[in-house]
Design an enzyme around this catalytic site. Structure first.
Site, mmCIF file in Angstrom:
data_model
loop_
_atom_site.group_PDB
_atom_site.id
_atom_site.type_symbol
_atom_site.label_atom_id
_atom_site.label_comp_id
_atom_site.label_asym_id
_atom_site.label_seq_id
_atom_site.Cartn_x
_atom_site.Cartn_y
_atom_site.Cartn_z
ATOM 1 N N ASP A 9 0.873 -1.161 0.000
ATOM 2 C CA ASP A 9 0.000 0.000 0.000
ATOM 3 C C ASP A 9 0.923 1.227 0.000
ATOM 4 O O ASP A 9 2.121 1.102 0.253
ATOM 5 C CB ASP A 9 -0.876 -0.035 1.260
ATOM 6 C CG ASP A 9 -1.602 1.262 1.486
ATOM 7 O OD1 ASP A 9 -2.367 1.672 0.594
ATOM 8 O OD2 ASP A 9 -1.386 1.891 2.542
ATOM 9 N N ASP A 11 -0.138 5.223 0.924
ATOM 10 C CA ASP A 11 -0.373 6.203 1.982
ATOM 11 C C ASP A 11 -0.449 5.528 3.347
ATOM 12 O O ASP A 11 -1.250 4.627 3.559
ATOM 13 C CB ASP A 11 -1.675 6.974 1.723
ATOM 14 C CG ASP A 11 -1.589 7.855 0.490
ATOM 15 O OD1 ASP A 11 -0.614 8.623 0.375
ATOM 16 O OD2 ASP A 11 -2.491 7.765 -0.371
#
Length: 213
Positions: A9, A11
């Site tokens: 991922d 953020d």
């Protein structure tokens, strides 16, 4: 080498952008004369696509409201908000070293693809990744479609990969297809929340990922 592919991922996992996302969302609510969501509420939707997140944060939105909110959010996040969003300490070096060691690397993010491409160019990390998926290229997390697309593109199976993320949405989408998952506890969801999705490990520093590979 147990895994051929590591999927990150972005953020809250690779980039410390949570504070900027929260303040941008709160500012765009003010612009649109809507009730300003709490920081906790905004943090909890990070990882979802904006199209899925906005109706959770704001009740009774019309299509016109959503268009205005999206435009205001992008204006604040990209142009007006000066909150720093650096890479987490050691993240860039880790990605480069994993690439050098022969791992294939990918990103599965709640950002739109244009936003992902922008930060990869800014951080000069784009060349280290073999596959990229943004929120506008698949169904929103926790649907596992973006992981399935990445695996298909690289001709790998769920057993060949591990998902690394800071939200329950990251771990839930990996769990849905039987992919191993590692939660990072310094992002939007805490260890208790992440543990509900049975990760193989929880780490409090991205540099500790190597200990589990």
């Amino acid at each position: 080498m147990k895994y051929q592919l590591i999927i990150f991922d972005w953020d809250g996992t690779v980039m410390d952008s949570v504070a900027r996302i929260v303040s941008s969302m709160q500012a765009c609510a003010l612009d649109c004369n809507l009730t300003v969501p709490t920081a906790t509420a905004v943090r909890d939707i990070i990882g979802l696509s904006l199209y899925k997140a906005l109706p959770i944060l704001f009740d009774g939105l019309t299509e016109q409201d959503e268009v205005a909110l999206l435009a205001a959010y992008r204006r604040h996040y990209l142009e007006l908000n000066t909150t720093p969003s650096p890479l987490f300490a050691g993240a860039g070096e880790l990605i480069k070293s994993l690439h050098q060691d022969g791992y294939q690397l990918a990103v599965a993010t709640g950002k739109q693809r244009v936003g992902l491409d922008r930060v990869l160019a800014q951080t000069q990390l784009g060349s280290y990744f073999h596959a990229l998926r943004g929120a506008d290229q698949a169904l929103s997390k926790p649907d596992p479609l973006m992981l399935e697309q990445i695996l298909a593109e690289l001709q790998l199976s769920p057993a060949d990969a591990v998902m690394v993320g800071d939200s329950s949405y990251d771990l839930a989408m990996a769990k849905a297809i039987g992919m191993d998952r590692i939660g990072v506890t310094y992002g939007v969801h805490d260890a208790t929340t992440l543990s509900q999705h049975t990760p193989i490990a929880l780490i409090d520093d991205i540099r500790h990922l190597r200990d589990w590979l």
